[in-house]
Scaffold this motif. Sequence first.
Motif, PDB file in Angstrom:
ATOM      1  N   PHE A  81      -3.012  10.114 -10.885  1.00 53.56           N
ATOM      2  CA  PHE A  81      -2.974   9.366  -9.622  1.00 53.56           C
ATOM      3  C   PHE A  81      -3.688   8.028  -9.766  1.00 53.56           C
ATOM      4  O   PHE A  81      -3.157   6.985  -9.358  1.00 53.56           O
ATOM      5  N   LEU A  82      -4.868   8.049 -10.341  1.00 51.41           N
ATOM      6  CA  LEU A  82      -5.624   6.800 -10.503  1.00 51.41           C
ATOM      7  C   LEU A  82      -4.884   5.818 -11.408  1.00 51.41           C
ATOM      8  O   LEU A  82      -4.837   4.615 -11.131  1.00 51.41           O
ATOM      9  N   GLY A  83      -4.308   6.340 -12.491  1.00 43.11           N
ATOM     10  CA  GLY A  83      -3.593   5.461 -13.415  1.00 43.11           C
ATOM     11  C   GLY A  83      -2.387   4.806 -12.778  1.00 43.11           C
ATOM     12  O   GLY A  83      -2.143   3.604 -12.981  1.00 43.11           O
ATOM     13  N   ASN A  84      -1.625   5.555 -11.995  1.00 37.68           N
ATOM     14  CA  ASN A  84      -0.437   4.992 -11.352  1.00 37.68           C
ATOM     15  C   ASN A  84      -0.793   4.108 -10.161  1.00 37.68           C
ATOM     16  O   ASN A  84      -0.079   3.154  -9.856  1.00 37.68           O
ATOM     17  N   TRP A  85      -1.874   4.420  -9.490  1.00 40.84           N
ATOM     18  CA  TRP A  85      -2.323   3.572  -8.382  1.00 40.84           C
ATOM     19  C   TRP A  85      -2.725   2.185  -8.890  1.00 40.84           C
ATOM     20  O   TRP A  85      -2.488   1.177  -8.237  1.00 40.84           O
ATOM     21  N   ASN A  86      -3.322   2.145 -10.083  1.00 39.50           N
ATOM     22  CA  ASN A  86      -3.798   0.877 -10.648  1.00 39.50           C
ATOM     23  C   ASN A  86      -2.807   0.235 -11.607  1.00 39.50           C
ATOM     24  O   ASN A  86      -3.118  -0.814 -12.184  1.00 39.50           O
ATOM     25  N   ALA A  87      -1.637   0.841 -11.821  1.00 36.83           N
ATOM     26  CA  ALA A  87      -0.668   0.308 -12.788  1.00 36.83           C
ATOM     27  C   ALA A  87      -0.254  -1.110 -12.418  1.00 36.83           C
ATOM     28  O   ALA A  87       0.015  -1.409 -11.250  1.00 36.83           O
ATOM     29  N   TYR A  88      -0.161  -1.958 -13.424  1.00 34.08           N
ATOM     30  CA  TYR A  88       0.150  -3.367 -13.158  1.00 34.08           C
ATOM     31  C   TYR A  88       1.283  -3.913 -14.030  1.00 34.08           C
ATOM     32  O   TYR A  88       2.237  -4.500 -13.521  1.00 34.08           O
ATOM     33  N   PHE A 141       0.838  -1.198   0.000  1.00 32.81           N
ATOM     34  CA  PHE A 141       0.000   0.000   0.000  1.00 32.81           C
ATOM     35  C   PHE A 141       0.877   1.253   0.000  1.00 32.81           C
ATOM     36  O   PHE A 141       0.636   2.195  -0.763  1.00 32.81           O
ATOM     37  N   LEU A 142       1.898   1.266   0.845  1.00 28.12           N
ATOM     38  CA  LEU A 142       2.806   2.408   0.920  1.00 28.12           C
ATOM     39  C   LEU A 142       3.559   2.596  -0.390  1.00 28.12           C
ATOM     40  O   LEU A 142       3.725   3.740  -0.859  1.00 28.12           O
ATOM     41  N   ASN A 143       4.015   1.507  -1.002  1.00 26.63           N
ATOM     42  CA  ASN A 143       4.724   1.600  -2.278  1.00 26.63           C
ATOM     43  C   ASN A 143       3.840   2.240  -3.346  1.00 26.63           C
ATOM     44  O   ASN A 143       4.279   3.133  -4.088  1.00 26.63           O
ATOM     45  N   SER A 144       2.597   1.794  -3.445  1.00 25.21           N
ATOM     46  CA  SER A 144       1.677   2.356  -4.432  1.00 25.21           C
ATOM     47  C   SER A 144       1.421   3.826  -4.163  1.00 25.21           C
ATOM     48  O   SER A 144       1.355   4.646  -5.096  1.00 25.21           O
ATOM     49  N   PHE A 145       1.283   4.180  -2.902  1.00 26.80           N
ATOM     50  CA  PHE A 145       1.019   5.574  -2.541  1.00 26.80           C
ATOM     51  C   PHE A 145       2.196   6.465  -2.914  1.00 26.80           C
ATOM     52  O   PHE A 145       2.009   7.548  -3.493  1.00 26.80           O
ATOM     53  N   ILE A 146       3.407   6.021  -2.611  1.00 28.19           N
ATOM     54  CA  ILE A 146       4.602   6.808  -2.939  1.00 28.19           C
ATOM     55  C   ILE A 146       4.720   7.010  -4.443  1.00 28.19           C
ATOM     56  O   ILE A 146       4.943   8.122  -4.933  1.00 28.19           O
ATOM     57  N   VAL A 147       4.561   5.923  -5.187  1.00 26.69           N
ATOM     58  CA  VAL A 147       4.682   6.000  -6.642  1.00 26.69           C
ATOM     59  C   VAL A 147       3.611   6.916  -7.230  1.00 26.69           C
ATOM     60  O   VAL A 147       3.896   7.780  -8.074  1.00 26.69           O
ATOM     61  N   ALA A 148       2.368   6.760  -6.782  1.00 26.01           N
ATOM     62  CA  ALA A 148       1.265   7.545  -7.339  1.00 26.01           C
ATOM     63  C   ALA A 148       1.419   9.029  -7.019  1.00 26.01           C
ATOM     64  O   ALA A 148       1.214   9.885  -7.891  1.00 26.01           O
ATOM     65  N   VAL A 149       1.793   9.358  -5.793  1.00 28.48           N
ATOM     66  CA  VAL A 149       1.897  10.766  -5.387  1.00 28.48           C
ATOM     67  C   VAL A 149       3.061  11.460  -6.096  1.00 28.48           C
ATOM     68  O   VAL A 149       2.900  12.554  -6.663  1.00 28.48           O
ATOM     69  N   ILE A 150       4.239  10.834  -6.091  1.00 26.88           N
ATOM     70  CA  ILE A 150       5.411  11.470  -6.716  1.00 26.88           C
ATOM     71  C   ILE A 150       5.203  11.618  -8.216  1.00 26.88           C
ATOM     72  O   ILE A 150       5.528  12.667  -8.809  1.00 26.88           O
ATOM     73  N   THR A 151       4.668  10.612  -8.859  1.00 27.63           N
ATOM     74  CA  THR A 151       4.425  10.686 -10.300  1.00 27.63           C
ATOM     75  C   THR A 151       3.408  11.767 -10.624  1.00 27.63           C
ATOM     76  O   THR A 151       3.560  12.503 -11.608  1.00 27.63           O
ATOM     77  N   THR A 152       2.383  11.890  -9.810  1.00 28.64           N
ATOM     78  CA  THR A 152       1.362  12.912 -10.042  1.00 28.64           C
ATOM     79  C   THR A 152       1.955  14.314  -9.911  1.00 28.64           C
ATOM     80  O   THR A 152       1.675  15.204 -10.728  1.00 28.64           O
ATOM     81  N   ILE A 153       2.772  14.529  -8.899  1.00 29.13           N
ATOM     82  CA  ILE A 153       3.422  15.834  -8.726  1.00 29.13           C
ATOM     83  C   ILE A 153       4.328  16.143  -9.914  1.00 29.13           C
ATOM     84  O   ILE A 153       4.349  17.269 -10.429  1.00 29.13           O
ATOM     85  N   SER A 154       5.084  15.147 -10.364  1.00 31.85           N
ATOM     86  CA  SER A 154       5.984  15.341 -11.494  1.00 31.85           C
ATOM     87  C   SER A 154       5.215  15.693 -12.763  1.00 31.85           C
ATOM     88  O   SER A 154       5.585  16.630 -13.490  1.00 31.85           O
ATOM     89  N   VAL A 155       4.149  14.961 -13.031  1.00 33.71           N
ATOM     90  CA  VAL A 155       3.339  15.233 -14.225  1.00 33.71           C
ATOM     91  C   VAL A 155       2.714  16.616 -14.151  1.00 33.71           C
ATOM     92  O   VAL A 155       2.713  17.365 -15.140  1.00 33.71           O
ATOM     93  N   ALA A 156       2.212  16.971 -12.982  1.00 33.39           N
ATOM     94  CA  ALA A 156       1.584  18.286 -12.830  1.00 33.39           C
ATOM     95  C   ALA A 156       2.574  19.409 -13.117  1.00 33.39           C
ATOM     96  O   ALA A 156       2.234  20.396 -13.778  1.00 33.39           O
ATOM     97  N   LEU A 157       3.805  19.258 -12.646  1.00 29.82           N
ATOM     98  CA  LEU A 157       4.800  20.313 -12.832  1.00 29.82           C
ATOM     99  C   LEU A 157       5.329  20.360 -14.260  1.00 29.82           C
ATOM    100  O   LEU A 157       5.242  21.401 -14.935  1.00 29.82           O
ATOM    101  N   PHE A 158       5.853  19.233 -14.745  1.00 33.54           N
ATOM    102  CA  PHE A 158       6.539  19.233 -16.040  1.00 33.54           C
ATOM    103  C   PHE A 158       5.577  19.357 -17.212  1.00 33.54           C
ATOM    104  O   PHE A 158       5.868  20.066 -18.182  1.00 33.54           O
ATOM    105  N   ASP A 159       4.438  18.685 -17.156  1.00 34.90           N
ATOM    106  CA  ASP A 159       3.484  18.788 -18.264  1.00 34.90           C
ATOM    107  C   ASP A 159       2.951  20.205 -18.398  1.00 34.90           C
ATOM    108  O   ASP A 159       2.793  20.723 -19.507  1.00 34.90           O
ATOM    109  N   THR A 160       2.679  20.833 -17.261  1.00 33.24           N
ATOM    110  CA  THR A 160       2.175  22.205 -17.303  1.00 33.24           C
ATOM    111  C   THR A 160       3.239  23.175 -17.795  1.00 33.24           C
ATOM    112  O   THR A 160       2.955  24.088 -18.584  1.00 33.24           O
ATOM    113  N   LEU A 161       4.479  22.992 -17.341  1.00 36.48           N
ATOM    114  CA  LEU A 161       5.564  23.848 -17.804  1.00 36.48           C
ATOM    115  C   LEU A 161       5.781  23.721 -19.308  1.00 36.48           C
ATOM    116  O   LEU A 161       5.877  24.731 -20.024  1.00 36.48           O
TER     117      LEU A 161
END
Length: 272
Positions: A200-207, A69-89
């Motif tokens: 976030f949803l996509g990375n949380w469910n990534a398989y 659960f913690l691994n999924s949370f870390i991956v989803a949160v960090i990836t979401t922050i990265s996408v929000a910053l770089f994609d918008t820039l």
Amino acid sequence: MKKRNYLKKSIVYILLTVGAIFMLFPFIWMVSTSFKQPTEVYGLKLLADHPTLENYRKIMVDTLFSKWFLNSFIVAVITTISVALFDTLVGYVIAKFSFVGKSIIFLFILSSLMIPTEMLIIPWYIMSTDLGWVDTYWGIMFPGVISAFGIFLMKQFMESIPDDLLDAARIDGLNEFKIFFKIAIPQVYPALAALCIFTFLGNWNAYLWPLIVIETEEMRTLPVGLAFFSGENQTYWEIVMAGATIAVVPLIIVFLIFQRHIIKGITLTGLK
């Protein structure tokens, strides 16, 4: 005329209600099964005769579920922050700046959307092996730290910001980063919120990719961990359903909190 409109609305609501029941039934069955005894799992009853929390205790105590659960949370949160910053820039730069090769760069970004993920798995894995990223958080995250679709989405919304508004900010002495964060971001917040939620949803469910790049049990994400648990204990579906029920809770919370942004973002995306 009023009776006809009332009849049409009634039929629409009935159809939507029936559709909602069909959509929710698998989720209701999952939650119900998570409280069942092993002998009740394969029965046709929706509700358990003798509800128990033992399944939740087993998956939390006897497995590494909390670590997954913690691994999924870390991956989803960090990836979401990265996408929000770089994609918008990147979207802001492409939309509001003129430079040589801008159209070609944007064309290359769009063309990457045509490449199936399955074709990228082998190059990703070779690169991860060469750089020592296998079985690490970065190895799981790096394919999703920037999104071509997100760049396209944010670029389209950034184009709707009046150039005069940005020029006025420059005249007032703001540098480009302050203009980006204080002027541009608030103008495209609904689209950015929707992008973050979907990421976030996509990375949380990534398989698929986590399944390939993860080697140890401790580094498994939630979908991978539950899949292995299901494969090794095919008769203990009540425990698998308990894990799936816990796993879906963050997604429900995210949706309930940000559902207005999801709807508004989708609506504006359609208008663009």
